[in-house]
Motif scaffolding. Structure first.
Motif, PDB file in Angstrom:
ATOM      1  N   HIS A   1       4.057   5.901  -5.087  1.00 49.87           N
ATOM      2  CA  HIS A   1       4.433   5.691  -6.656  1.00 49.87           C
ATOM      3  C   HIS A   1       3.302   6.770  -7.373  1.00 49.87           C
ATOM      4  O   HIS A   1       3.750   7.563  -8.272  1.00 49.87           O
ATOM      5  CB  HIS A   1       3.790   4.392  -7.340  1.00 49.87           C
ATOM      6  N   SER A   2       2.299   6.759  -6.687  1.00 46.97           N
ATOM      7  CA  SER A   2       1.306   7.888  -7.083  1.00 46.97           C
ATOM      8  C   SER A   2       1.934   9.425  -6.717  1.00 46.97           C
ATOM      9  O   SER A   2       1.577  10.447  -7.630  1.00 46.97           O
ATOM     10  CB  SER A   2      -0.050   7.703  -6.627  1.00 46.97           C
ATOM     11  N   GLU A   3       2.310   9.608  -5.544  1.00 45.65           N
ATOM     12  CA  GLU A   3       2.943  10.777  -5.116  1.00 45.65           C
ATOM     13  C   GLU A   3       3.964  11.309  -6.140  1.00 45.65           C
ATOM     14  O   GLU A   3       4.385  12.365  -6.474  1.00 45.65           O
ATOM     15  CB  GLU A   3       3.231  11.006  -3.921  1.00 45.65           C
ATOM     16  N   ILE A   4       5.208  10.186  -6.439  1.00 50.35           N
ATOM     17  CA  ILE A   4       6.123  10.665  -7.318  1.00 50.35           C
ATOM     18  C   ILE A   4       5.835  11.265  -8.719  1.00 50.35           C
ATOM     19  O   ILE A   4       6.251  12.115  -9.277  1.00 50.35           O
ATOM     20  CB  ILE A   4       7.045   9.334  -7.352  1.00 50.35           C
TER      21      ILE A   4
ATOM     22  N   ALA B   1       0.879  -1.089  -0.128  1.00 51.42           N
ATOM     23  CA  ALA B   1       0.037  -0.088   0.021  1.00 51.42           C
ATOM     24  C   ALA B   1       0.945   1.228  -0.151  1.00 51.42           C
ATOM     25  O   ALA B   1       0.594   2.114  -0.698  1.00 51.42           O
ATOM     26  CB  ALA B   1      -0.933  -0.208   1.236  1.00 51.42           C
ATOM     27  N   LEU B   2       1.958   1.342   0.943  1.00 50.15           N
ATOM     28  CA  LEU B   2       2.792   2.446   0.745  1.00 50.15           C
ATOM     29  C   LEU B   2       3.550   2.669  -0.566  1.00 50.15           C
ATOM     30  O   LEU B   2       3.653   3.638  -0.839  1.00 50.15           O
ATOM     31  CB  LEU B   2       3.915   2.263   2.082  1.00 50.15           C
ATOM     32  N   GLU B   3       4.011   1.620  -0.954  1.00 51.48           N
ATOM     33  CA  GLU B   3       4.767   1.674  -2.314  1.00 51.48           C
ATOM     34  C   GLU B   3       3.784   2.220  -3.515  1.00 51.48           C
ATOM     35  O   GLU B   3       3.893   2.930  -4.274  1.00 51.48           O
ATOM     36  CB  GLU B   3       4.982   0.204  -2.886  1.00 51.48           C
ATOM     37  N   ASN B   4       2.400   1.793  -3.461  1.00 47.94           N
ATOM     38  CA  ASN B   4       1.427   2.349  -4.378  1.00 47.94           C
ATOM     39  C   ASN B   4       1.418   3.858  -4.350  1.00 47.94           C
ATOM     40  O   ASN B   4       0.991   4.734  -4.925  1.00 47.94           O
ATOM     41  CB  ASN B   4       0.025   1.619  -4.234  1.00 47.94           C
ATOM     42  N   LEU B   5       1.250   4.191  -2.964  1.00 50.38           N
ATOM     43  CA  LEU B   5       0.976   5.640  -2.378  1.00 50.38           C
ATOM     44  C   LEU B   5       2.243   6.401  -2.926  1.00 50.38           C
ATOM     45  O   LEU B   5       2.228   7.627  -3.482  1.00 50.38           O
ATOM     46  CB  LEU B   5       0.777   5.811  -1.014  1.00 50.38           C
TER      47      LEU B   5
ATOM     48  N   LYS C   1      -0.765  24.154  -0.533  1.00 48.64           N
ATOM     49  CA  LYS C   1      -1.224  22.458  -0.491  1.00 48.64           C
ATOM     50  C   LYS C   1      -0.048  21.887  -1.227  1.00 48.64           C
ATOM     51  O   LYS C   1       0.279  20.899  -0.903  1.00 48.64           O
ATOM     52  CB  LYS C   1      -2.587  22.365  -1.218  1.00 48.64           C
ATOM     53  N   SER C   2       0.560  22.526  -2.192  1.00 44.89           N
ATOM     54  CA  SER C   2       1.582  21.670  -3.002  1.00 44.89           C
ATOM     55  C   SER C   2       2.789  21.579  -2.014  1.00 44.89           C
ATOM     56  O   SER C   2       3.405  20.802  -2.195  1.00 44.89           O
ATOM     57  CB  SER C   2       1.914  22.622  -4.157  1.00 44.89           C
ATOM     58  N   LYS C   3       3.266  22.847  -1.447  1.00 53.13           N
ATOM     59  CA  LYS C   3       4.320  22.537  -0.436  1.00 53.13           C
ATOM     60  C   LYS C   3       4.055  21.280   0.605  1.00 53.13           C
ATOM     61  O   LYS C   3       4.983  20.592   0.829  1.00 53.13           O
ATOM     62  CB  LYS C   3       4.577  23.774   0.027  1.00 53.13           C
ATOM     63  N   ALA C   4       2.900  21.326   1.144  1.00 53.90           N
ATOM     64  CA  ALA C   4       2.477  20.332   2.273  1.00 53.90           C
ATOM     65  C   ALA C   4       2.525  18.830   1.635  1.00 53.90           C
ATOM     66  O   ALA C   4       3.089  18.031   2.419  1.00 53.90           O
ATOM     67  CB  ALA C   4       1.113  20.710   2.949  1.00 53.90           C
TER      68      ALA C   4
ATOM     69  N   ASN D   1       7.976  13.468   0.491  1.00 53.19           N
ATOM     70  CA  ASN D   1       9.239  13.161   0.832  1.00 53.19           C
ATOM     71  C   ASN D   1       9.247  12.256   2.328  1.00 53.19           C
ATOM     72  O   ASN D   1      10.244  11.235   2.343  1.00 53.19           O
ATOM     73  CB  ASN D   1       9.991  14.371   1.178  1.00 53.19           C
ATOM     74  N   GLU D   2       8.120  12.480   3.327  1.00 51.23           N
ATOM     75  CA  GLU D   2       8.141  11.634   4.356  1.00 51.23           C
ATOM     76  C   GLU D   2       7.714  10.252   3.943  1.00 51.23           C
ATOM     77  O   GLU D   2       8.260   9.312   4.773  1.00 51.23           O
ATOM     78  CB  GLU D   2       6.985  12.234   5.380  1.00 51.23           C
TER      79      GLU D   2
END
Length: 87
Positions: free
Chosen positions: A30-33, A24-28, A46-49, A55-56
Motif C-alpha cells: 500500500h505504501s509503495e503504491i 505486513a506485506l499488504e501495508n508495505l 533509486k526510483s527505478k529500483a 512490482n515484485e
C-alpha cells in the motif's frame, strides 16, 4: 489424540503467522503504491529500483493471497446437501 491436538495447534500458529505476514506485506505494498502514484523523480536509479521492488512486492502479495486461499479449509466438504432427496 494428542498428536491431532498438536497438529491443529501448529496449523493454527502457522496460519496466524501467515496472516501477520500477509498483513505486513499488504501495508508495505500500500505504501509503495502510494509512492508510485505520487510519481517518481525522473532519471534516478533509486526510483527505478524502487519501482521494480514495488512490482515484485505486488507479485509476492498475489502469490501469498493465492496460497492462503488454497490453505483455507473448504467449509462445504463433508456437508450433506439438504436439497437432495433419496427415493
Amino acid at each position: 489424540m494428542e498428536t491431532t491436538a498438536r497438529s491443529w495447534k501448529r496449523k493454527k500458529e502457522f496460519l496466524h503467522a501467515q496472516s501477520k505476514r500477509q498483513e505486513a506485506l499488504e501495508n508495505l505494498v500500500h505504501s509503495e503504491i502510494e509512492w508510485l502514484r505520487r510519481g517518481a523523480k525522473a532519471r534516478t536509479r533509486k526510483s527505478k529500483a524502487r519501482i521494480d521492488k514495488a512490482n515484485e512486492l505486488i507479485g509476492d502479495l498475489a502469490d501469498l493471497n493465492e496460497r492462503n486461499r488454497l490453505a483455507q479449509p473448504n467449509r462445504f466438504l463433508g456437508q450433506r446437501s439438504q436439497d437432495q432427496t433419496i427415493d
